[in-house]
Design an enzyme around this catalytic site. Structure first.
Site, PDB file in Angstrom:
ATOM      1  N   GLU A   1     -12.230  54.084  -8.223  1.00 20.72           N
ATOM      2  CA  GLU A   1     -12.035  52.979  -7.285  1.00 20.72           C
ATOM      3  C   GLU A   1     -10.636  53.121  -6.697  1.00 20.72           C
ATOM      4  OE1 GLU A   1     -12.668  49.060  -9.052  1.00 20.72           O
ATOM      5  OE2 GLU A   1     -11.226  48.199  -7.650  1.00 20.72           O
TER       6      GLU A   1
ATOM      7  N   ASP B   1      -4.746  40.369  -7.399  1.00 16.32           N
ATOM      8  CA  ASP B   1      -4.177  41.318  -8.342  1.00 16.32           C
ATOM      9  C   ASP B   1      -3.018  40.720  -9.116  1.00 16.32           C
ATOM     10  OD1 ASP B   1      -5.627  43.843  -8.134  1.00 16.32           O
ATOM     11  OD2 ASP B   1      -5.029  43.762  -6.032  1.00 16.32           O
TER      12      ASP B   1
END
EC number: 4.2.1.20
Lengths: 414, 265
Positions: free
Chosen positions: B49, B60
């Site tokens: 990924e 994140d």
């Protein structure tokens, strides 16, 4: 605020998914959608609920001190060739229009059964307002603030702590407002069950832009009636500064349906929009997605957000509320940049002619008004009547303004 | 069937889960990120990924955010990401791209889909794009035969879950915890329930992300999910290493441990 004013929460826009034309909407992690839907439902219910209206109205009147005055600034008017009516939001409790929004959202937080509010803040004004409402409503309060801003705004950090809030320094990215907003969003994703994210401006994912506008639209509803009472007519123009844009939407909204009333939003032009040191997202940015909404964004060719600059911390944000993007695109409102120097000249003029120290944010609205007054007078063939949203007071800006004018003695200049 | 689907089918036939390893493009440099992702594949990562670094990555945690900042400070561009995807795809492992929406919107949705397909990418994971806002991407991904992975969350209602999954192709990404990316000592109890809710509405494989950092945790997740997605723990190998060689060694060790984990559910 009248019951009628609250009866149509969204007016004709945005659509049910929060779109203002091609702007707005929701660009968020799926984890937040349930909370945004819950908020959307609570807001729509509250806007037509008589007990909510009564409680909100009483708070605005008895606690915040509204309706704020519409003041005919005669000496300032004489200097600029327009009849200037100042909407005195600077006289509200906590010193700005923002108290209207935080009271509305804090009431909704209680209604949703949540016990904790979080907020982002740049200069600290929204953080102080949120901490104020949290104290009043007995809510836990956490405020995210860039580490750079914490250093620049020590007094507001102290005010938030006095009010019982926890101030969390944000050390990521540029360590300013946009990074504080990222951090608040992360907190919200992790703690959404009991937490409401009390966004401080008419930006972010739906329903925030429309909801915040509805909580502050009393500014324009009041000003429209006050202007009619005072002058017997609607104004020729309504002006406001635009960072995220809540004070501007708050005063514009009541006039959007009045075709004879020109709407002007003044963006922070910083060192000039031809430099890379400004915060004029509409004038100097382009359409993109930031903080959950599609709007005008200061960004590079790859869509990375670039840092904004303004002498006014409250306007120092690289995006703008999506409704402004739409009002710009449809041509209903006109957006123009005002530089730091132009804003500070107007700041001084208001101090010296009226004995009113404005927030530097609001000084941008004054400076833009000075600039458009002669054109408007020429167009109309008479002295124009201009309602200016004096969105906040300048107590918080004594240090940066004192620095700018070089009037601090050595000790107070640190 | 997409190449990602083939990888999931093969793993399923082997009685194990797929290991998906995430790394920001251009971290610590363009060449360094290609070396890191190649090492991950060599040590047992099945699907790579590649995350496009973004200035405001709200999903994140601090580790990936710091890595993204380093990549951006190094001047990585969206076009570099496509070059990295092409290089990693050459290893033979399927490469999926994770991206916040604005970089794609600015590149041009159709143009990006075209260039991603020609670089050998399989599709996009879109953490801040929900299907309601995705018309342009739905059309472009159909036009270029790309997979679409939208996220589902423990807070998604049944109706939203079904709607979101109906727009997915390749695999579904289940965010196991209410929170941002980052290694955690315990993975979530909510994850198995979420996976079973997804399985009730689709035959697509389900990958679980957020929180896995050890082979043992990977084994636990492999017990109920089709894919185990690991990001921050791998990124940390590179962030904490004194030099590139040490970083690659740490990456290989962790990748092998995780690969062992997904084989021992």
């Amino acid at each position: 605020m009248s019951a009628d004013a609250l009866a149509t929460p969204a007016g004709q826009f945005p659509d049910t998914a929060g779109h203002f034309g091609r702007f707005g909407g929701r660009f968020v992690p799926e984890a937040l959608v349930a909370a945004l839907d819950e908020l959307d439902g609570a807001w729509r219910t509250a806007m037509t609920d008589e007990s909510f209206q009564a409680e909100f109205g009483a708070l605005l009147r008895d606690y915040a001190g509204t309706p704020s005055l519409l003041y005919s600034a005669r000496r300032f008017s004489a200097r600029i060739g327009a009849r200037v009516l100042l909407k005195r939001e600077d006289l509200n409790h906590t010193g700005a229009h923002k108290v209207r929004n935080v009271l509305g959202q804090a009431l909704l937080t209680k209604r949703m059964g949540k016990t904790r509010v979080i907020a982002e803040t740049g200069a600290g004004q929204h953080g102080v307002a949120t901490a104020t409402a949290a104290a009043l409503f007995d809510l836990e309060c956490v405020v995210y603030m860039g580490a750079v801003d914490i250093e620049r705004q020590a007094l507001n950090v102290a005010r938030m702590r006095m009010l019982g809030a926890t101030v969390v320094p944000v050390t990521a990215g540029s360590r300013t407002l946009k990074d504080a907003m990222n951090e608040a969003m992360r907190d919200w994703v992790a703690n959404v069950d009991k937490t409401h994210y009390l966004i401080g401006t008419a930006a972010g994912p739906h329903p925030f832009p429309a909801m915040v506008r509805d909580f502050v639209r009393g500014i324009g509803d009041e000003a429209r009636q006050q202007c009619l009472d005072l002058t017997g007519a609607l104004p020729d123009a309504v002006t406001a500064c635009v960072g995220g844009g809540s004070n501007a939407l708050g005063i514009f909204h009541a006039f959007v349906g009045d075709p004879g009333v020109r709407l002007y939003g003044f963006e922070a032009g910083g060192a000039g929009v031809d430099t890379d040191r400004h915060a004029a997202s509409i004038t100097g940015g382009r359409s993109g997605v930031l903080h959950g909404t599609r709007t005008f964004v200061l960004q590079n060719a790859d869509g990375q957000t670039v840092e904004s600059h303004s002498i006014s911390a409250g306007l120092d944000y690289p995006g703008v509320g999506p409704e402004h993007a739409w009002l710009h695109e449809t041509g209903r409102a006109t957006y123009l940049p005002v530089t730091d120097d132009e804003a500070m000249a107007a700041f001084e003029l208001l101090c010296r002619t009226e004995g009113v120290i404005p927030a530097i944010e609001s000084a941008h609205a004054l400076a833009g008004t000075v600039a458009i007054a002669p054109k408007l007078a020429a167009e109309l063939g008479r002295e124009p009547v201009i309602v200016v949203n004096l969105s906040g007071r300048g107590d918080k800006d004594v240090h940066p303004a004192g620095d700018y004018f070089g009037i601090l003695d050595k000790e107070s200049a640190r | 069937m997409s190449r990602i689907g083939v990888a999931f089918d093969k793993a399923r036939a082997d009685g194990r889960a797929v290991l998906v390893g995430c790394m920001p493009a251009g971290f610590p440099t363009v060449e360094g990120s290609i070396a890191a992702m190649t090492a991950m594949v060599e040590a047992g990562v099945d699907v790579v990924e590649v995350e496009i670094p973004y200035s405001d990555p709200v999903m994140d945690g601090p580790v990936i955010q710091r890595a993204s900042d380093i990549a951006l400070a190094g001047g990585v561009r969206t076009a570099d990401t496509l070059r990295i995807i092409e290089a990693v795809a050459a290893t033979g492992a399927p490469v999926v791209t994770m991206t916040y929406w604005n970089p794609i919107e600015q590149y041009g949705v159709d143009a990006f889909a075209r260039d991603l397909a020609s670089a050998g990418g399989t599709g996009l994971i879109t953490p801040d794009l929900i299907p309601e806002e995705a018309d342009e991407w739905l059309a472009a991904s159909d036009a270029y035969g790309l997979d679409r992975t939208f996220l589902v969350s423990p807070s998604s209602t049944d109706a939203r879950l079904a709607m979101t999954v109906s727009h997915c192709r390749g695999f579904v990404y289940a965010t196991a915890l209410m929170g941002v990316t980052g290694a955690r000592t315990q993975t979530s109890d909510a994850a198995p329930l979420l996976v079973s809710r997804v399985r009730a509405v689709t035959d697509l494989p389900v990958g679980v992300g957020l929180g896995v950092s050890t082979g043992a945790q990977a084994g636990t997740v492999a017990g109920y999910a089709d894919g185990v997605i690991v990001g921050s723990a791998l990124v940390r190998c590179v962030l904490d290493a004194p030099d590139q060689a040490a970083g690659l060694t740490a990456l290989r060790t962790l990748s092998a441990d995780l690969a062992e984990g997904v084989r021992t559910p």
